[in-house]
Design a protein around this motif. Structure first.
Motif, PDB file in Angstrom:
ATOM      1  N   ASP A   1       0.861  -1.187   0.000  1.00  0.00           N
ATOM      2  CA  ASP A   1       0.000   0.000   0.000  1.00  0.00           C
ATOM      3  C   ASP A   1       0.899   1.239   0.000  1.00  0.00           C
ATOM      4  OD1 ASP A   1      -1.625   2.173   0.588  1.00  0.00           O
ATOM      5  OD2 ASP A   1      -2.875   1.059   2.003  1.00  0.00           O
ATOM      6  N   PRO A   2       0.984   1.972  -1.111  1.00  0.00           N
ATOM      7  CA  PRO A   2       1.890   3.114  -1.174  1.00  0.00           C
ATOM      8  C   PRO A   2       1.475   4.262  -0.263  1.00  0.00           C
ATOM      9  CG  PRO A   2       0.532   3.019  -3.147  1.00  0.00           C
ATOM     10  CD  PRO A   2       0.263   1.762  -2.381  1.00  0.00           C
ATOM     11  N   GLU A   3       0.182   4.347   0.027  1.00  0.00           N
ATOM     12  CA  GLU A   3      -0.268   5.404   0.933  1.00  0.00           C
ATOM     13  C   GLU A   3       0.151   5.105   2.365  1.00  0.00           C
ATOM     14  OE1 GLU A   3      -4.284   8.019   1.910  1.00  0.00           O
ATOM     15  OE2 GLU A   3      -4.412   6.241   0.637  1.00  0.00           O
ATOM     16  N   ALA A   4      -0.078   3.873   2.805  1.00  0.00           N
ATOM     17  CA  ALA A   4       0.280   3.500   4.171  1.00  0.00           C
ATOM     18  C   ALA A   4       1.788   3.505   4.392  1.00  0.00           C
ATOM     19  CB  ALA A   4      -0.287   2.113   4.499  1.00  0.00           C
ATOM     20  N   SER A   5       2.551   3.199   3.344  1.00  0.00           N
ATOM     21  CA  SER A   5       4.013   3.170   3.483  1.00  0.00           C
ATOM     22  C   SER A   5       4.627   4.558   3.499  1.00  0.00           C
ATOM     23  CB  SER A   5       4.631   2.363   2.335  1.00  0.00           C
ATOM     24  OG  SER A   5       4.576   3.084   1.117  1.00  0.00           O
ATOM     25  N   GLY A   6       3.878   5.556   3.029  1.00  0.00           N
ATOM     26  CA  GLY A   6       4.368   6.934   2.993  1.00  0.00           C
ATOM     27  C   GLY A   6       4.969   7.350   1.679  1.00  0.00           C
TER      28      GLY A   6
ATOM     29  N   ILE B   1       6.081  11.178  -3.009  1.00  0.00           N
ATOM     30  CA  ILE B   1       6.152  11.449  -4.441  1.00  0.00           C
ATOM     31  C   ILE B   1       5.283  12.641  -4.805  1.00  0.00           C
ATOM     32  CG2 ILE B   1       5.472  10.528  -6.692  1.00  0.00           C
ATOM     33  CD1 ILE B   1       6.507   7.795  -5.696  1.00  0.00           C
ATOM     34  N   ASN B   2       4.073  12.692  -4.284  1.00  0.00           N
ATOM     35  CA  ASN B   2       3.197  13.820  -4.600  1.00  0.00           C
ATOM     36  C   ASN B   2       3.752  15.137  -4.058  1.00  0.00           C
ATOM     37  OD1 ASN B   2       0.590  13.195  -6.081  1.00  0.00           O
ATOM     38  ND2 ASN B   2       0.605  11.528  -4.588  1.00  0.00           N
ATOM     39  N   ARG B   3       4.427  15.077  -2.941  1.00  0.00           N
ATOM     40  CA  ARG B   3       4.994  16.288  -2.336  1.00  0.00           C
ATOM     41  C   ARG B   3       6.112  16.879  -3.207  1.00  0.00           C
ATOM     42  NH1 ARG B   3       5.416  14.180   2.217  1.00  0.00           N
ATOM     43  NH2 ARG B   3       7.610  13.558   2.222  1.00  0.00           N
ATOM     44  N   HIS B   4       6.823  16.027  -3.917  1.00  0.00           N
ATOM     45  CA  HIS B   4       7.989  16.484  -4.666  1.00  0.00           C
ATOM     46  C   HIS B   4       7.833  16.350  -6.184  1.00  0.00           C
ATOM     47  CE1 HIS B   4      10.283  16.997  -1.002  1.00  0.00           C
ATOM     48  NE2 HIS B   4       9.959  15.784  -0.619  1.00  0.00           N
ATOM     49  N   CYS B   5       6.628  16.058  -6.657  1.00  0.00           N
ATOM     50  CA  CYS B   5       6.431  15.809  -8.085  1.00  0.00           C
ATOM     51  C   CYS B   5       6.228  17.111  -8.849  1.00  0.00           C
ATOM     52  CB  CYS B   5       5.238  14.876  -8.300  1.00  0.00           C
ATOM     53  SG  CYS B   5       5.034  14.373 -10.018  1.00  0.00           S
TER      54      CYS B   5
END
Length: 250
Positions: free
Chosen positions: A186-191, A196-200
């Motif tokens: 789960d990419p959301e639970a893993s952080g 990625i969205n913060r730095h995309c």
């Protein structure tokens, strides 16, 4: 050159002065070497980026490294996330807030490409899916074949040693893959999704996404979604892109 930092992060560390492709060399060894076997080259004669594009590099002025990584076979449907994780780890390894990510796999600064990550599936053994991740990163290159390329030096960023950068990248891979596996893919639970969205840098107006089997998409990048796709707001509504090449049109 001293590769002690990278060796400390690797299960097995391999180095060559010159090769065709670290990707090909390491992929050929995947059944004989453990996860986090690392291969570094001083020079490549047949390096490649996404979809087989030629990757320009210069001896000792580029970081050219590949690493074997694995996920449990139960996470087969999430294997594509390894490349996205590789990009996030590469951006973090550089250590500058000026550096961003360009969906799906590039590391950029000021809309210019510093490098990129490619992931290629090797096979399955002992309930593990193994892939080879390759990172090509421009360090001190000043002469580029395209105006959209850059290096750390050309953009005024500090240029750490290749050993420092490779070690930081592998440490970042270890941390992020472990969190991803612990979260059952789960990419959301893993952080990693939030990172990625913060730095995309693709999440902005004025992008064009060229798609391999469809017409281009023009609009505003909205978000990288949990399946790794890119959501784009267009004049006709939201469009989800699963594969493509991003460029700016204004």
């Amino acid at each position: 050159m001293d590769w002690s930092l990278t060796s400390a992060q690797a299960a097995v560390f391999l180095h060559t002065e010159s090769t065709g492709s670290t990707q090909d060399d390491l992929a050929a060894l995947w059944q004989q070497t453990p996860t986090f076997t690392v291969l570094v080259a001083d020079d490549q004669t047949a390096g490649r980026g996404r979809v087989g594009r030629l990757w320009h590099s210069e001896p000792d002025n580029s970081l050219l490294v590949s690493v074997l990584v694995s996920l449990p076979a139960a996470l087969r449907d999430h294997l594509h996330w390894l490349t996205l994780i590789g990009g996030a780890a590469a951006r973090a390894a550089i250590g500058s807030e000026r550096v961003g990510l360009k969906w799906p796999n590039d590391v950029v600064v000021d809309n210019k490409k510093l490098g990129g990550v490619i992931g290629e599936y090797c096979g399955e053994a002992d309930a593990l899916l193994t892939a080879v991740l390759g990172l090509g990163l421009n360090l001190s290159i000043t002469d580029f074949p395209t105006p959209t390329a850059a290096s750390l030096a050309s953009t005024g960023l500090p240029v750490p040693s290749r050993d420092e950068l490779a070690a930081a990248w592998i440490a970042g891979l270890r941390e992020r893959i472990a969190a991803f596996e612990a979260a059952n893919g789960d990419p959301e639970a893993s952080g990693v999704l939030a990172e990625i969205n913060r730095h995309c840098d693709t999440l902005r107006p004025g992008i064009m996404v060229g798609r391999p089997d469809n017409s281009p998409v023009y609009g505003t990048g909205r978000a990288v979604l949990a399946d790794g796709s890119l959501e784009v707001a267009t004049d006709s509504g939201l469009v989800t892109v699963t594969a493509g090449e991003v460029s700016l049109f204004n």
